[in-house]
Structure formats: structure tokens, C-alpha cells
Design an enzyme around this catalytic site. Sequence first.
Site, PDB file in Angstrom:
ATOM      1  N   LYS A  53       8.865  -5.635   4.745  1.00 56.75           N
ATOM      2  CA  LYS A  53       7.860  -4.168   3.791  1.00 56.75           C
ATOM      3  C   LYS A  53       9.518  -3.786   3.327  1.00 56.75           C
ATOM      4  CE  LYS A  53       5.198  -1.528   7.210  1.00 56.75           C
ATOM      5  NZ  LYS A  53       4.779  -0.497   7.928  1.00 56.75           N
ATOM      6  N   GLN A  97       7.991   3.989  11.532  1.00 58.32           N
ATOM      7  CA  GLN A  97       7.265   2.544  11.800  1.00 58.32           C
ATOM      8  C   GLN A  97       7.020   3.022  13.355  1.00 58.32           C
ATOM      9  OE1 GLN A  97       6.627   0.032  10.059  1.00 58.32           O
ATOM     10  NE2 GLN A  97       4.898  -0.869  12.416  1.00 58.32           N
ATOM     11  N   ASP A 120       2.214   5.989   4.151  1.00 56.83           N
ATOM     12  CA  ASP A 120       1.843   5.939   5.468  1.00 56.83           C
ATOM     13  C   ASP A 120      -0.231   6.628   5.308  1.00 56.83           C
ATOM     14  OD1 ASP A 120       1.817   4.188   6.736  1.00 56.83           O
ATOM     15  OD2 ASP A 120       3.072   4.583   8.194  1.00 56.83           O
TER      16      ASP A 120
HETATM   17  N1  GUN Z   1       2.159   0.384  13.269  1.00 58.20           N
HETATM   18  C1  GUN Z   1       1.227  -0.813  12.794  1.00 58.20           C
HETATM   19  N2  GUN Z   1       0.835  -0.368  12.128  1.00 58.20           N
HETATM   20  C2  GUN Z   1       1.568   0.366  11.045  1.00 58.20           C
HETATM   21  C3  GUN Z   1       1.183   1.103   9.954  1.00 58.20           C
HETATM   22  O1  GUN Z   1       0.369   0.983   9.055  1.00 58.20           O
HETATM   23  N3  GUN Z   1       2.020   1.973   9.999  1.00 58.20           N
HETATM   24  C4  GUN Z   1       3.396   2.587  10.541  1.00 58.20           C
HETATM   25  N4  GUN Z   1       3.426   3.339  10.612  1.00 58.20           N
HETATM   26  N5  GUN Z   1       3.413   2.173  11.739  1.00 58.20           N
HETATM   27  C5  GUN Z   1       2.427   1.518  11.962  1.00 58.20           C
END
Ligand code: GUN
Length: 305
Positions: A53, A97, A120
Site C-alpha cells: 500500500k 490494517q 477503507d
Molecule cells: N485486511 C484485509 N483486507 C483489508 C482491507 O481491505 N483493509 C484493511 N484495513 N485491512 C484489511
Amino acid sequence: MTQILDGNRTRDQIKEECIPRAQAVYKHARRPPGLAVILVGTNPASQVYVRNKTKTAGEIGIYNETLSPDPSITTEDLLRLIRILNIRNEIDGILVQLPLPDHIDAQKILLAVAPEKDVDGFHPYNMGLLATGRPGLRPCTPAGVIEILKRNHIPIAGRNAVVIGRSTIVGKPMALLLLEENATVTVCHSKTADLPGVCRTADILVAAIGRPAMVTADFIRPGAVVVDVGINAITERARAEQIFGPGNMAAFEKRGSQLVGDVHPGDMARLASAYTPVPGGVGPLTIAMLMRNTIEAAERRTGLC
Ligand code: GUN
């Protein structure tokens, strides 16, 4: 001919589109769009996701920082950290996350993120905007699924779409986004009666269950479009051989594990008219949509749109 929906290509297109928008924010606000990622703990998959990311953000021209507090941080202290990010002007997007360690109240944390910075799209406010058909920040993975379908000219309006899985991150928002595109939507889950039969009514079948190769030939109407959201690592040789076949074990032998989605890859390739492969299908889109959400948040916050 079977159409393979190439997530890497769609990701690259979305990334390219983000670059001039990031530059426009810079020109307008004299600062780049900003993204803060909070990573608590040492979950190896989370570490890889976060690295990808922040790397992608850098390539697009998004300022980014990763905050990795001590894994023993309390819910209260994490809330304090989020409140600081909420008021920092140069931060447009905040991403926590998941999963968070068990001792942290994840619901409280997600509720504390300022909705206008919730890139998100997990905050109940943003979920409410989605449910009521208003513009807002959309959850990245399901938004990416819509993007890959549209960019590959797959019609959605009037089609029967079946979503397997009702998670807050994928299944529920996926159903709402398909509804927004005028599909006729069915959501299936562990208590659904005759799951294969319901799935066979799908023109568009989206699997988001988190169970390796659970969706097999009896779930797929020949000619359906199949979107496989799952990413599962198979580490057991016998299971890998069962899924991929004894003649297709080279990748497993090389690494000692192999990725598989929620859909049986051979059955999907044989029956679907179009499908997203694993890896290289839906996975790359999640990060691309996160970048787009961060830029959208920056555009709104700086008064560009
Ligand atoms: N963990 C697995 N997929 C995601 C996501 O799309 N966003 C976040 N913040 N954590 C995750």
C-alpha cells in the site's frame, strides 16, 4: 472464448488515472494527498499488504506514513493516535490494517476514524451513505470488483448476481454496489439452503467466503461470470494435488505452498465465460481503489470537488 479478467491491467489503469489527480491536489493545496496507515502487530500477511500500500502510494505521489505502535498498545491509546490523525490537516486518509490484535476493540477503533478520512469505507457513516445511494468512500475490494467488471464491458444491470459471503468488508458492500448498478442481487451465507442451486442462478457469481476452492463445478452455471475474491494459501501437499491435479504441482513444489481462491480454479476456467484468476484478479484492485479513495478524500477536503 473465455475472458480472463486481468486485475493487474485494471490496477495499472486506475493508478495511471490517479497520478494527474494527485498532481492537481498538489497544485491546488500546495501539498500532496496524504495517507496514514496504522499497523499493529506482526501478522506477516498484514505486513506485506501495508508495504504494498505504501509503495503504491509513493509511486502515485501520495505522501504516506506507516504508524506501527507497540503490539501491546491499548484500545484507549490507539484511539488517541487516531484522534491526532483525524485533526492533522495533511492527512486525508486513515487506514487501520485488519485484523487488530484480540485485546483491541476493533469496532471502537473503526468508529473513531473521521468518516471523511475513512479510505477503507468501513465506518458506519460511509456504509450508510452506500446503503442509501449517496456518494461517499466505498470499501475498496467490492468497489474494485465493480471497476473490473465495467472496464471489461461486462453488463451488470438486469443480471442475476449472487454474492457468497456476508462480511462487512466484502459481502455486504458488494451486494449494495451490485444493487446500485441495477443487478438483481442474492446474498448467500453458511445457513443458505441449497447453496449450489442458488449459485447456479447467477449470471455474475462473486465468491467472498475465505475457504479454499469451496466453489466447485456444481455452483457455476456454464457461461456465468465468476469473480473470486478469496486468497488462501495451500500448504498441504495432498490438498494442493486435489485442487490443482497431480500434473500441475510445479508451482507448489517450488514454494512449498500455493495460492488458491474460493473457487476451484479448474472448474472456473472450464465453465465461466469470464473470471478473475487468483492471483492477479481481484487482489491488485484493492490497493488501486485505496489510492483512488485517498485522492477522492483529498479532493473533497481541499475543496477541489
Ligand atoms: N485486511 C484485509 N483486507 C483489508 C482491507 O481491505 N483493509 C484493511 N484495513 N485491512 C484489511
